[in-house]
Design an enzyme around this catalytic site. Structure first.
Site, mmCIF file in Angstrom:
data_model
loop_
_atom_site.group_PDB
_atom_site.id
_atom_site.type_symbol
_atom_site.label_atom_id
_atom_site.label_comp_id
_atom_site.label_asym_id
_atom_site.label_seq_id
_atom_site.Cartn_x
_atom_site.Cartn_y
_atom_site.Cartn_z
ATOM 1 N N SER A 64 0.811 -1.217 0.000
ATOM 2 C CA SER A 64 0.000 0.000 0.000
ATOM 3 C C SER A 64 0.840 1.260 0.000
ATOM 4 C CB SER A 64 -0.909 0.009 1.234
ATOM 5 O OG SER A 64 -0.172 0.235 2.407
ATOM 6 N N THR A 184 -2.890 2.482 2.519
ATOM 7 C CA THR A 184 -2.194 3.714 2.894
ATOM 8 C C THR A 184 -1.735 3.527 4.322
ATOM 9 O OG1 THR A 184 -3.684 5.059 1.530
ATOM 10 C CG2 THR A 184 -2.616 6.211 3.331
ATOM 11 N N ARG A 212 -3.019 10.123 -11.359
ATOM 12 C CA ARG A 212 -4.107 10.263 -10.375
ATOM 13 C C ARG A 212 -3.499 10.554 -8.997
ATOM 14 N NH1 ARG A 212 -5.367 7.572 -5.278
ATOM 15 N NH2 ARG A 212 -7.593 7.696 -4.962
ATOM 16 N N VAL A 213 -4.024 11.553 -8.336
ATOM 17 C CA VAL A 213 -3.582 11.887 -6.986
ATOM 18 C C VAL A 213 -4.771 11.735 -6.056
ATOM 19 C CG1 VAL A 213 -2.763 13.766 -5.505
ATOM 20 C CG2 VAL A 213 -1.747 13.431 -7.768
ATOM 21 N N GLY A 214 -4.556 11.050 -4.953
ATOM 22 C CA GLY A 214 -5.641 10.853 -3.998
ATOM 23 C C GLY A 214 -5.619 11.886 -2.894
ATOM 24 N N ASP A 215 -6.161 11.494 -1.749
ATOM 25 C CA ASP A 215 -6.269 12.424 -0.617
ATOM 26 C C ASP A 215 -4.992 12.492 0.207
ATOM 27 O OD1 ASP A 215 -6.658 9.703 0.108
ATOM 28 O OD2 ASP A 215 -7.551 10.314 2.008
ATOM 29 N N THR A 235 -7.467 6.595 5.691
ATOM 30 C CA THR A 235 -7.145 5.633 4.641
ATOM 31 C C THR A 235 -8.457 5.244 3.954
ATOM 32 O OG1 THR A 235 -7.383 3.747 6.149
ATOM 33 C CG2 THR A 235 -5.191 4.684 5.955
ATOM 34 N N GLY A 238 -9.784 7.797 -1.477
ATOM 35 C CA GLY A 238 -9.306 9.164 -1.365
ATOM 36 C C GLY A 238 -10.237 10.186 -1.973
HETATM 37 N N1 GLY Z 1 -6.380 7.048 0.466
HETATM 38 C C1 GLY Z 1 -5.436 6.718 -0.489
HETATM 39 C C2 GLY Z 1 -5.813 7.089 -1.860
HETATM 40 O O1 GLY Z 1 -6.987 7.166 -2.174
HETATM 41 O O2 GLY Z 1 -4.927 7.303 -2.666
#
Ligand code: GLY
Length: 348
Positions: A64, A184, A212-215, A235, A238
């Site tokens: 992860s 995560t 792609r960028v998450g939270d 986690t 995101g």
């Molecule tokens: N929480 C991790 C992601 O969505 O990238």
């Protein structure tokens, strides 16, 4: 959650003023142990959590995050991380960073050695190299095989064919059914003086669209720290945090007097209420997992998850680190029966 589990949780989450506390997602026990050691030597809370999550980033068996993280759809590992330091109210982050196994350490340097908060992609890589980080291929052989299985199996309308007859692959695949994961690690520390630090670091959504960028690298979404109030990390999916500023909102609800668990549940309820129909199951419930973990300045900790009663968070109270149950808003998601109990636990 059964009565014994609830009692254990209640015992672990009471306020502990004047005591160091470290919390993390369930994969963060080594991170909590390491961070607590550093806090007990008088360390800074952000230095402590970054040192802790570095251990998980370095572990090739945790898919992860960091080295061994699951790659994007092209088979390239792209990492996101952010840090936030309570005493200075400063933060740093990197997103879509390739070839550097410890994005959390780079995020800390963005905070300390630039006038910026977030660096992405090629710029983040150049910044990391300028600070002496060495490039390496982060795709382990196991992660590559998991990705390859996804590539071969996710569509029957392309030219990639999965070798079902291959016994060795079949044995391997029995351990790792193809699933999209948002794994995560999020880790937060509170010193005996009431100073907070936090870090969230991830390889993000497996097989994501490149870029792609998450939270996780977005302050207020995957992490937020306010030294007057507390900290929250997350986690799971995101995108749900990005459009609801979930971590920031948890901290604001704690500022208004909510316990960490109450705040996390209220935010998850809001996220659930705003979930688009495409992401709901037949009962109208969100069909994804999202977990929130929070610590208040007085040492009270708590969390909640969107789905299931099997969620856990790691809590180190200065004596030992334990996994504490998280209550889910909705019943657990069904998991593929082919997953091993360990894998089922990791994904719950
Ligand atoms: N929480 C991790 C992601 O969505 O990238």
């Amino acid at each position: 959650m059964n009565v014994a589990a609830a009692a254990r949780r209640d015992e672990r989450i009471r306020p502990r003023p004047g005591r160091a506390v470290v919390i993390a997602s369930a994969n963060g026990i080594p991170a909590c142990d390491c961070a607590m050691d550093l806090l007990q030597q008088g360390g800074d809370p952000l230095d402590a959590v970054v040192a802790g999550v570095n251990l998980v980033e370095d572990n090739p068996e945790d898919h992860s995050v960091g080295f061994g993280g699951l790659p994007n759809e092209d088979g390239v590992v792209e990492l996101d991380a952010c840090v936030m330091h309570g005493p200075t109210h400063k933060g740093g982050a990197v997103a879509a960073l390739q070839n550097i196994r410890n994005p959390s350490s780079v995020a800390k340097l963005v905070m300390q050695r630039t006038d910026h908060v977030l660096l992405v992609g090629e710029g983040a890589l150049r910044f990391a190299k300028a600070h002496g980080f060495k490039e390496q291929d982060l795709l382990t052989d196991e992660a590559r095989r998991i990705w390859l299985r996804w590539k071969e199996k996710h569509s029957d309308r392309d030219d990639w064919i999965h070798p079902e007859a291959d016994l060795e692959a079949a044995r391997f695949l029995g351990r790792n059914d193809v699933e999209y994961t948002y794994g995560t690690i999020s880790c937060m520390a509170l010193t005996p003086n009431g100073d907070l630090g936090g870090c969230t670091t991830t390889s993000g959504l497996s097989y994501k669209i490149p870029g792609r960028v998450g939270d996780s690298p977005i302050l207020g979404a995957g992490l937020y720290v306010d030294n007057e109030v507390g900290a929250c990390g997350s986690t799971g999916r995101g995108e749900a945090n990005l459009i609801n500023c979930s971590s920031f909102l948890v901290v604001e609800l704690m500022r208004g007097g909510a316990t960490p668990e109450e705040a996390c549940k209220q935010v998850l309820k809001r996220v659930a209420d705003r979930t688009e129909p495409r992401l709901r199951n037949g009962q109208g419930q969100p069909s994804y997992q999202l977990k929130l973990y929070a610590v208040r300045r007085d040492g009270m900790v708590g969390g909640a998850c969107m789905r299931g009663d099997e969620g856990r968070m790691a809590v180190h109270d200065g004596k030992e680190c334990r996994l504490v149950g998280l209550e889910g808003l909705y019943p657990a998601l069904p998991l593929p029966a082919s997953l091993s109990p360990t894998e089922q636990q990791k994904r719950s």
